[in-house]
Design a protein around this motif. Structure first.
Motif, PDB file in Angstrom:
ATOM      1  N   TYR A 259       0.842  -1.195   0.000  1.00 15.92           N
ATOM      2  CA  TYR A 259       0.000   0.000   0.000  1.00 15.92           C
ATOM      3  C   TYR A 259       0.879   1.248   0.000  1.00 15.92           C
ATOM      4  O   TYR A 259       1.808   1.370   0.802  1.00 15.92           O
ATOM      5  N   LEU A 260       0.529   2.177  -0.894  1.00 13.46           N
ATOM      6  CA  LEU A 260       1.295   3.412  -1.018  1.00 13.46           C
ATOM      7  C   LEU A 260       0.755   4.524  -0.138  1.00 13.46           C
ATOM      8  O   LEU A 260       1.367   5.583  -0.044  1.00 13.46           O
ATOM      9  N   CYS A 261      -0.395   4.282   0.496  1.00 12.99           N
ATOM     10  CA  CYS A 261      -1.023   5.283   1.350  1.00 12.99           C
ATOM     11  C   CYS A 261      -1.904   4.563   2.354  1.00 12.99           C
ATOM     12  O   CYS A 261      -2.558   3.567   2.015  1.00 12.99           O
ATOM     13  N   LEU A 262      -1.929   5.060   3.579  1.00 11.85           N
ATOM     14  CA  LEU A 262      -2.752   4.441   4.608  1.00 11.85           C
ATOM     15  C   LEU A 262      -4.238   4.490   4.241  1.00 11.85           C
ATOM     16  O   LEU A 262      -5.007   3.620   4.623  1.00 11.85           O
ATOM     17  N   TYR A 263      -4.633   5.505   3.484  1.00  9.80           N
ATOM     18  CA  TYR A 263      -6.035   5.667   3.093  1.00  9.80           C
ATOM     19  C   TYR A 263      -6.364   4.981   1.757  1.00  9.80           C
ATOM     20  O   TYR A 263      -7.502   5.058   1.303  1.00  9.80           O
ATOM     21  N   ALA A 264      -5.403   4.349   1.127  1.00  9.09           N
ATOM     22  CA  ALA A 264      -5.621   3.781  -0.205  1.00  9.09           C
ATOM     23  C   ALA A 264      -6.737   2.745  -0.185  1.00  9.09           C
ATOM     24  O   ALA A 264      -6.831   1.923   0.736  1.00  9.09           O
ATOM     25  N   SER A 265      -7.573   2.747  -1.215  1.00 10.02           N
ATOM     26  CA  SER A 265      -8.668   1.794  -1.291  1.00 10.02           C
ATOM     27  C   SER A 265      -8.193   0.427  -1.759  1.00 10.02           C
ATOM     28  O   SER A 265      -8.870  -0.582  -1.528  1.00 10.02           O
ATOM     29  N   ALA A 266      -7.044   0.372  -2.426  1.00  9.22           N
ATOM     30  CA  ALA A 266      -6.522  -0.894  -2.928  1.00  9.22           C
ATOM     31  C   ALA A 266      -5.003  -0.894  -2.857  1.00  9.22           C
ATOM     32  O   ALA A 266      -4.354   0.160  -2.870  1.00  9.22           O
ATOM     33  N   ARG A 288       9.613   0.183  -8.771  1.00  9.93           N
ATOM     34  CA  ARG A 288       9.956   1.557  -9.166  1.00  9.93           C
ATOM     35  C   ARG A 288       8.812   2.199  -9.935  1.00  9.93           C
ATOM     36  O   ARG A 288       8.416   3.344  -9.649  1.00  9.93           O
ATOM     37  N   ALA A 289       8.262   1.481 -10.896  1.00  9.66           N
ATOM     38  CA  ALA A 289       7.180   2.040 -11.713  1.00  9.66           C
ATOM     39  C   ALA A 289       5.931   2.298 -10.882  1.00  9.66           C
ATOM     40  O   ALA A 289       5.252   3.324 -11.058  1.00  9.66           O
ATOM     41  N   THR A 290       5.631   1.383  -9.961  1.00  8.73           N
ATOM     42  CA  THR A 290       4.446   1.560  -9.119  1.00  8.73           C
ATOM     43  C   THR A 290       4.598   2.782  -8.227  1.00  8.73           C
ATOM     44  O   THR A 290       3.676   3.603  -8.099  1.00  8.73           O
ATOM     45  N   TRP A 291       5.753   2.926  -7.597  1.00 12.96           N
ATOM     46  CA  TRP A 291       5.966   4.071  -6.711  1.00 12.96           C
ATOM     47  C   TRP A 291       5.964   5.385  -7.495  1.00 12.96           C
ATOM     48  O   TRP A 291       5.336   6.368  -7.082  1.00 12.96           O
ATOM     49  N   ASN A 292       6.636   5.411  -8.624  1.00  5.36           N
ATOM     50  CA  ASN A 292       6.716   6.654  -9.406  1.00  5.36           C
ATOM     51  C   ASN A 292       5.370   7.055  -9.980  1.00  5.36           C
ATOM     52  O   ASN A 292       5.145   8.233 -10.278  1.00  5.36           O
ATOM     53  N   GLY A 293       4.459   6.095 -10.125  1.00 10.18           N
ATOM     54  CA  GLY A 293       3.150   6.416 -10.666  1.00 10.18           C
ATOM     55  C   GLY A 293       2.110   6.739  -9.617  1.00 10.18           C
ATOM     56  O   GLY A 293       0.944   6.971  -9.938  1.00 10.18           O
ATOM     57  N   ARG A 294       2.501   6.786  -8.368  1.00 10.34           N
ATOM     58  CA  ARG A 294       1.515   6.973  -7.297  1.00 10.34           C
ATOM     59  C   ARG A 294       0.910   8.378  -7.351  1.00 10.34           C
ATOM     60  O   ARG A 294       1.590   9.354  -7.671  1.00 10.34           O
ATOM     61  N   GLN A 295      -0.366   8.465  -7.001  1.00 11.78           N
ATOM     62  CA  GLN A 295      -1.064   9.738  -6.938  1.00 11.78           C
ATOM     63  C   GLN A 295      -1.853   9.881  -5.643  1.00 11.78           C
ATOM     64  O   GLN A 295      -2.617  10.828  -5.486  1.00 11.78           O
TER      65      GLN A 295
END
Length: 330
Positions: A259-266, A288-295
Motif C-alpha cells: 500500500y502506497l497510502c494508509l487511506y488507499a482503497s486498494a 519503481r514504476a508503481t511508486w513513481n506512478g503513485r497519486q
C-alpha cells in the motif's frame, strides 16, 4: 521512498475500538503470510530503491513466532540504517532483551490511558499491568529510542495528556500524541472526537507554559515540540494538518499487499511477484514504476470532504480484510 512499514502478522491480542471494533474477523490465510525468506527478499529489494528505514508492525508483531530471527536478518542489511518496531506491549516484558540483542534499534509502545478501567473499555481486555511491565523492560533494555504512542479521543482520554507526558518523563520515553484517525476499524469515528494538534498544544501550554517547536518535521509523521524543561514530545496531526507532500512511507501487509497510502482503497500484490521467482531487476522495475506512478494523497483528500465520516463501514471491512488497520499495519 525511504521508509517501509512491514506488517508481519494480522492478528492481535487486543481489540482497540479505533482499530478492531469487532470480536470476529476473517483472518488472512496462513498460506498467504510471507515467510521470513520472502520478507527478507522484499526488504532487500526496497533497500535497493532507497529505503533505509524499516518499522515492523502488525497486528501485534510479537505474536509472530521467532520474530527475533527476522529482526536479526534485517539488522544485518548494510543499507538499513534504522530498524524499529511498534507494539502494544503486552508481550514485551519477555522479549525486550532478545529483540535488542537481535539488532532492534528503536521501539514504540501504544498506551492510550494510565487508567485500568479506561484501557479495559478501549481494548476489551485488561492489559495495563502487562503493558507497563513491557515499557519498563524496554527502558531497561537500552534501545536507542523509546516512544509511547497515545491516540487522543475527546471525552475519553483527553484529560490524561499531562499524566501521560509526565509518565513518559519518568520512564525515559518520548510521548507522541496522535489525532484520532478515520481509517480502518474506526467505524464510529466522528470529527467531534478529534483533539487536534492546535487543541493539544493549547492544553499543554496551559499547564507547562510556552512550548517550542523542536526542529522541522521533514518526512517524519510527528511534529516534535519541547517543553521549557527540555522534555520532548510529538504530535501526529494526520487529520487536521496532513503531510502527504512529504510522506516517504509505504506499507507491506503480512500477506504481501503493498500500500502506497494508509487511506488507499486498494493495494498492489507483491506476494504473487515474489512467489513467481522473477528476476531481481524485473521486481525492481515493478516496484519503481508503481511508486513513481503513485497519486495517493488520502489524508489531504479526506480533509477536503465536507461530509467526512468514517472511511469504512463494518460491511466494507468484512468485504475486504485488507481495509482493516490491523491488517494494513497502521
Amino acid at each position: 521512498m525511504r521508509s517501509l512499514r512491514l506488517s508481519v502478522i494480522d492478528r492481535c491480542d487486543l481489540r482497540c475500538r479505533y482499530c478492531m471494533p469487532e470480536e470476529s474477523y476473517a483472518w488472512l490465510p496462513k498460506s498467504d503470510i510471507l515467510s521470513f525468506d520472502e520478507i527478507e527478499r522484499a526488504v532487500s529489494l526496497f533497500a535497493e530503491l532507497g529505503v533505509d528505514r524499516v518499522r515492523i508492525t502488525g497486528g501485534e508483531p510479537l505474536l509472530r513466532p521467532h520474530l527475533e530471527e527476522l529482526v536479526a536478518r534485517i539488522a544485518d542489511m548494510p543499507s538499513i540504517r534504522d530498524l524499529a518496531l511498534t507494539t502494544n506491549g503486552t508481550q514485551l516484558a519477555q522479549r525486550a532483551v532478545a529483540l535488542r540483542h537481535a539488532g532492534l534499534q528503536r521501539i514504540t509502545i501504544s498506551l492510550d490511558s494510565l487508567r485500568r478501567d479506561r484501557l479495559e473499555q478501549l481494548t476489551r481486555r485488561d492489559p495495563l499491568a502487562s503493558v507497563l511491565s513491557g515499557i519498563d523492560a524496554a527502558a531497561a533494555a537500552g534501545f536507542d529510542a523509546l516512544k509511547i504512542n497515545t491516540v487522543v479521543m475527546r471525552g475519553f482520554n483527553d484529560d490524561e495528556i499531562i499524566d501521560l507526558l509526565e509518565y513518559g518523563k519518568r520512564v525515559g520515553g518520548e510521548v507522541r500524541f496522535i489525532e484520532y484517525m478515520d481509517v480502518g476499524g474506526a467505524t464510529h469515528w466522528s470529527q467531534g472526537e478529534v483533539v487536534t494538534r492546535r487543541d493539544l498544544l493549547a492544553l499543554l501550554e496551559q499547564h507547562y507554559g510556552p512550548i517550542a517547536a523542536d526542529g522541522p518535521q521533514g518526512a517524519a509523521p510527528a511534529a516534535r515540540f519541547r517543553l521549557q524543561d527540555g522534555t520532548r514530545f510529538g504530535i501526529i496531526a494526520s487529520v487536521s494538518q496532513p503531510f502527504c507532500g512529504t510522506c516517504d512511507r509505504s506499507r507491506l501487509t503480512a500477506d504481501g499487499m503493498w500500500y502506497l497510502c494508509l487511506y488507499a482503497s486498494a493495494g498492489h500484490d507483491l506476494r504473487t511477484h515474489l512467489r513467481a521467482h522473477q528476476q531481481p531487476e524485473a521486481l525492481l522495475d515493478y516496484l519503481r514504476a508503481t511508486w513513481n506512478g503513485r497519486q495517493e494523497r488520502g489524508a489531504e483528500q479526506r480533509l477536503e470532504d465536507p461530509a467526512r465520516g468514517a472511511l469504512f463501514a463494518i460491511e466494507d471491512l468484512r468485504e475486504d480484510p485488507h481495509r482493516e488497520m490491523h491488517t494494513r499495519g497502521g
